[in-house]
Design a protein around this motif. Structure first.
Motif, PDB file in Angstrom:
ATOM      1  N   UNK A 267      65.506   2.150 -36.396  1.00  0.00           N
ATOM      2  CA  UNK A 267      66.289   1.008 -35.942  1.00  0.00           C
ATOM      3  C   UNK A 267      67.687   1.476 -35.553  1.00  0.00           C
ATOM      4  N   UNK A 268      68.353   0.635 -34.819  1.00  0.00           N
ATOM      5  CA  UNK A 268      69.735   0.937 -34.418  1.00  0.00           C
ATOM      6  C   UNK A 268      70.615  -0.258 -34.731  1.00  0.00           C
ATOM      7  N   UNK A 269      71.894  -0.008 -34.967  1.00  0.00           N
ATOM      8  CA  UNK A 269      72.837  -1.073 -35.266  1.00  0.00           C
ATOM      9  C   UNK A 269      74.246  -0.628 -34.972  1.00  0.00           C
ATOM     10  N   UNK A 270      75.179  -1.547 -35.191  1.00  0.00           N
ATOM     11  CA  UNK A 270      76.588  -1.286 -34.923  1.00  0.00           C
ATOM     12  C   UNK A 270      77.366  -1.370 -36.231  1.00  0.00           C
ATOM     13  N   UNK A 271      78.319  -0.465 -36.414  1.00  0.00           N
ATOM     14  CA  UNK A 271      79.119  -0.425 -37.638  1.00  0.00           C
ATOM     15  C   UNK A 271      80.193  -1.512 -37.572  1.00  0.00           C
ATOM     16  N   UNK A 272      80.244  -2.331 -38.625  1.00  0.00           N
ATOM     17  CA  UNK A 272      81.282  -3.345 -38.784  1.00  0.00           C
ATOM     18  C   UNK A 272      81.705  -3.340 -40.252  1.00  0.00           C
ATOM     19  N   UNK A 273      82.670  -2.512 -40.592  1.00  0.00           N
ATOM     20  CA  UNK A 273      83.125  -2.360 -41.974  1.00  0.00           C
ATOM     21  C   UNK A 273      84.532  -2.903 -42.130  1.00  0.00           C
TER      22      UNK A 273
ATOM     23  N   UNK B 213      80.607   2.047 -33.484  1.00  0.00           N
ATOM     24  CA  UNK B 213      79.659   3.134 -33.225  1.00  0.00           C
ATOM     25  C   UNK B 213      78.234   2.646 -33.474  1.00  0.00           C
ATOM     26  N   UNK B 214      77.301   3.220 -32.706  1.00  0.00           N
ATOM     27  CA  UNK B 214      75.882   2.914 -32.883  1.00  0.00           C
ATOM     28  C   UNK B 214      75.305   3.877 -33.905  1.00  0.00           C
ATOM     29  N   UNK B 215      74.513   3.350 -34.818  1.00  0.00           N
ATOM     30  CA  UNK B 215      73.917   4.158 -35.868  1.00  0.00           C
ATOM     31  C   UNK B 215      72.409   3.939 -35.857  1.00  0.00           C
ATOM     32  N   UNK B 216      71.646   5.009 -36.057  1.00  0.00           N
ATOM     33  CA  UNK B 216      70.190   4.954 -36.097  1.00  0.00           C
ATOM     34  C   UNK B 216      69.748   5.179 -37.542  1.00  0.00           C
ATOM     35  N   UNK B 217      68.849   4.346 -38.011  1.00  0.00           N
ATOM     36  CA  UNK B 217      68.497   4.400 -39.443  1.00  0.00           C
ATOM     37  C   UNK B 217      67.074   3.920 -39.651  1.00  0.00           C
ATOM     38  N   UNK B 218      66.561   4.214 -40.829  1.00  0.00           N
ATOM     39  CA  UNK B 218      65.267   3.719 -41.288  1.00  0.00           C
ATOM     40  C   UNK B 218      65.451   3.107 -42.671  1.00  0.00           C
ATOM     41  N   UNK B 219      64.737   2.043 -42.947  1.00  0.00           N
ATOM     42  CA  UNK B 219      64.822   1.378 -44.233  1.00  0.00           C
ATOM     43  C   UNK B 219      64.310   2.298 -45.341  1.00  0.00           C
TER      44      UNK B 219
ATOM     45  N   UNK C  19      69.975  10.285 -32.845  1.00  0.00           N
ATOM     46  CA  UNK C  19      69.453   9.348 -31.838  1.00  0.00           C
ATOM     47  C   UNK C  19      67.979   9.563 -31.548  1.00  0.00           C
ATOM     48  N   UNK C  20      67.463  10.778 -31.792  1.00  0.00           N
ATOM     49  CA  UNK C  20      66.047  11.041 -31.540  1.00  0.00           C
ATOM     50  C   UNK C  20      65.157  10.598 -32.691  1.00  0.00           C
ATOM     51  N   UNK C  21      65.751  10.387 -33.883  1.00  0.00           N
ATOM     52  CA  UNK C  21      64.969   9.965 -35.038  1.00  0.00           C
ATOM     53  C   UNK C  21      64.230  11.092 -35.720  1.00  0.00           C
ATOM     54  N   UNK C  22      64.527  12.339 -35.377  1.00  0.00           N
ATOM     55  CA  UNK C  22      63.816  13.486 -35.962  1.00  0.00           C
ATOM     56  C   UNK C  22      64.635  14.186 -37.054  1.00  0.00           C
ATOM     57  N   UNK C  23      65.946  14.127 -36.971  1.00  0.00           N
ATOM     58  CA  UNK C  23      66.788  14.826 -37.953  1.00  0.00           C
ATOM     59  C   UNK C  23      67.554  13.810 -38.794  1.00  0.00           C
ATOM     60  N   UNK C  24      67.343  13.891 -40.105  1.00  0.00           N
ATOM     61  CA  UNK C  24      68.027  12.968 -41.018  1.00  0.00           C
ATOM     62  C   UNK C  24      69.435  13.491 -41.307  1.00  0.00           C
ATOM     63  N   UNK C  25      70.427  12.587 -41.263  1.00  0.00           N
ATOM     64  CA  UNK C  25      71.814  12.969 -41.492  1.00  0.00           C
ATOM     65  C   UNK C  25      72.237  12.700 -42.928  1.00  0.00           C
ATOM     66  N   UNK C  26      71.862  11.539 -43.459  1.00  0.00           N
ATOM     67  CA  UNK C  26      72.242  11.185 -44.826  1.00  0.00           C
ATOM     68  C   UNK C  26      71.874   9.748 -45.125  1.00  0.00           C
ATOM     69  N   UNK C  27      72.674   9.108 -46.022  1.00  0.00           N
ATOM     70  CA  UNK C  27      72.420   7.732 -46.435  1.00  0.00           C
ATOM     71  C   UNK C  27      73.657   6.892 -46.165  1.00  0.00           C
ATOM     72  N   UNK C  28      73.432   5.595 -45.830  1.00  0.00           N
ATOM     73  CA  UNK C  28      74.536   4.669 -45.584  1.00  0.00           C
ATOM     74  C   UNK C  28      74.180   3.314 -46.166  1.00  0.00           C
ATOM     75  N   UNK C  29      75.202   2.507 -46.448  1.00  0.00           N
ATOM     76  CA  UNK C  29      75.017   1.167 -46.969  1.00  0.00           C
ATOM     77  C   UNK C  29      74.759   0.222 -45.801  1.00  0.00           C
ATOM     78  N   UNK C  30      73.604  -0.451 -45.826  1.00  0.00           N
ATOM     79  CA  UNK C  30      73.222  -1.314 -44.713  1.00  0.00           C
ATOM     80  C   UNK C  30      74.022  -2.588 -44.647  1.00  0.00           C
ATOM     81  N   UNK C  31      74.841  -2.900 -45.637  1.00  0.00           N
ATOM     82  CA  UNK C  31      75.627  -4.122 -45.613  1.00  0.00           C
ATOM     83  C   UNK C  31      76.706  -4.091 -44.511  1.00  0.00           C
ATOM     84  N   UNK C  32      77.010  -2.891 -43.996  1.00  0.00           N
ATOM     85  CA  UNK C  32      78.040  -2.779 -42.960  1.00  0.00           C
ATOM     86  C   UNK C  32      77.441  -2.426 -41.605  1.00  0.00           C
ATOM     87  N   UNK C  33      76.112  -2.585 -41.471  1.00  0.00           N
ATOM     88  CA  UNK C  33      75.429  -2.308 -40.214  1.00  0.00           C
ATOM     89  C   UNK C  33      74.899  -3.635 -39.657  1.00  0.00           C
ATOM     90  N   UNK C  34      75.228  -3.958 -38.390  1.00  0.00           N
ATOM     91  CA  UNK C  34      74.798  -5.229 -37.746  1.00  0.00           C
ATOM     92  C   UNK C  34      74.163  -4.955 -36.409  1.00  0.00           C
TER      93      UNK C  34
END
Length: 203
Positions: free
Chosen positions: A139-145, A170-176, A188-203
């Motif tokens: 999935x993709x979303x926009x950061x709003x913190x 910024x646009x962020x790509x993530x999986x639940x 952006x390709x969905x093949x390389x994992x970068x880390x973990x983020x809190x989804x409460x700030x992704x819209x």
């Protein structure tokens, strides 16, 4: 034979000597009777020598020194024996450590079922290889913190190390990540994992 005493040091000596054998004080002899008795009275507590001390018969101090030396030698021998006993006890204890009883129940269980344990491990491995875990869609979303940025962390915890930073807009790509509020962040390709983020700030 009569004895007389030195008028200087109080040493007892036989009558007829010309000087004291201890302090070499000349001895004056008088006639028989009262003058000789007055010149050579017997030593008592009030009779003092030139040092202000009552005369002490020779040889008494040596006996005290000998007794003290004997006591010191006996004490040293006793301490040496005690130290030797302690050293021997410690050496014998280190060479022969107490035997630790073996866990007979666990040993017996391994002896009775060695093949079963190996088979169970193999079955678990085979089952794990066959199970296919469904991958969550990218999935993709926009950061709003509130702070204007979102930290990407090495683990799903606010105390873990920060590995990257995304800013608002910024646009962020993530999986639940199951039912957790932390999501796995990918490129952006969905093949390389970068880390973990809190989804409460992704819209």
């Amino acid at each position: 034979m009569a004895e007389i005493f030195c008028t200087r040091c109080g040493t007892r000596m036989p009558d007829g000597v010309s000087e004291c054998p201890s302090c070499h004080n000349p001895i004056q002899h008088y006639g028989t009777g009262g003058p000789q008795q007055a010149a050579n009275p017997a030593p008592h507590a009030a009779y003092q020598n030139r040092y202000g001390q009552a005369p002490v018969p020779p040889g008494n101090g040596n006996h005290g020194n000998k007794n003290l030396l004997i006591i010191i030698i006996v004490a040293l021998i006793a301490v040496t024996i005690l130290l030797a006993v302690l050293v021997l006890q410690r050496c014998s204890g280190s060479e022969n450590p107490p035997a630790v009883p073996a866990d007979t129940s666990a040993t017996a269980a391994k002896a009775n079922k060695p093949d079963t344990v190996v088979k169970e491990v193999v079955v678990v491995k085979e089952t794990a290889e066959r199970v296919e875990v469904p991958t969550a869609p990218l999935q993709s979303g926009t950061i709003q913190a509130y702070d204007g940025f979102l930290n990407i962390r090495s683990r799903p915890s606010a105390r873990s190390r920060i590995v990257d930073v995304y800013y608002n807009g910024n646009t962020i790509y993530y999986r639940r990540n199951g039912g957790s509020s932390w999501v796995k962040v990918y490129d952006s390709t969905g093949t390389r994992m970068i880390g973990y983020a809190n989804s409460n700030y992704i819209y």
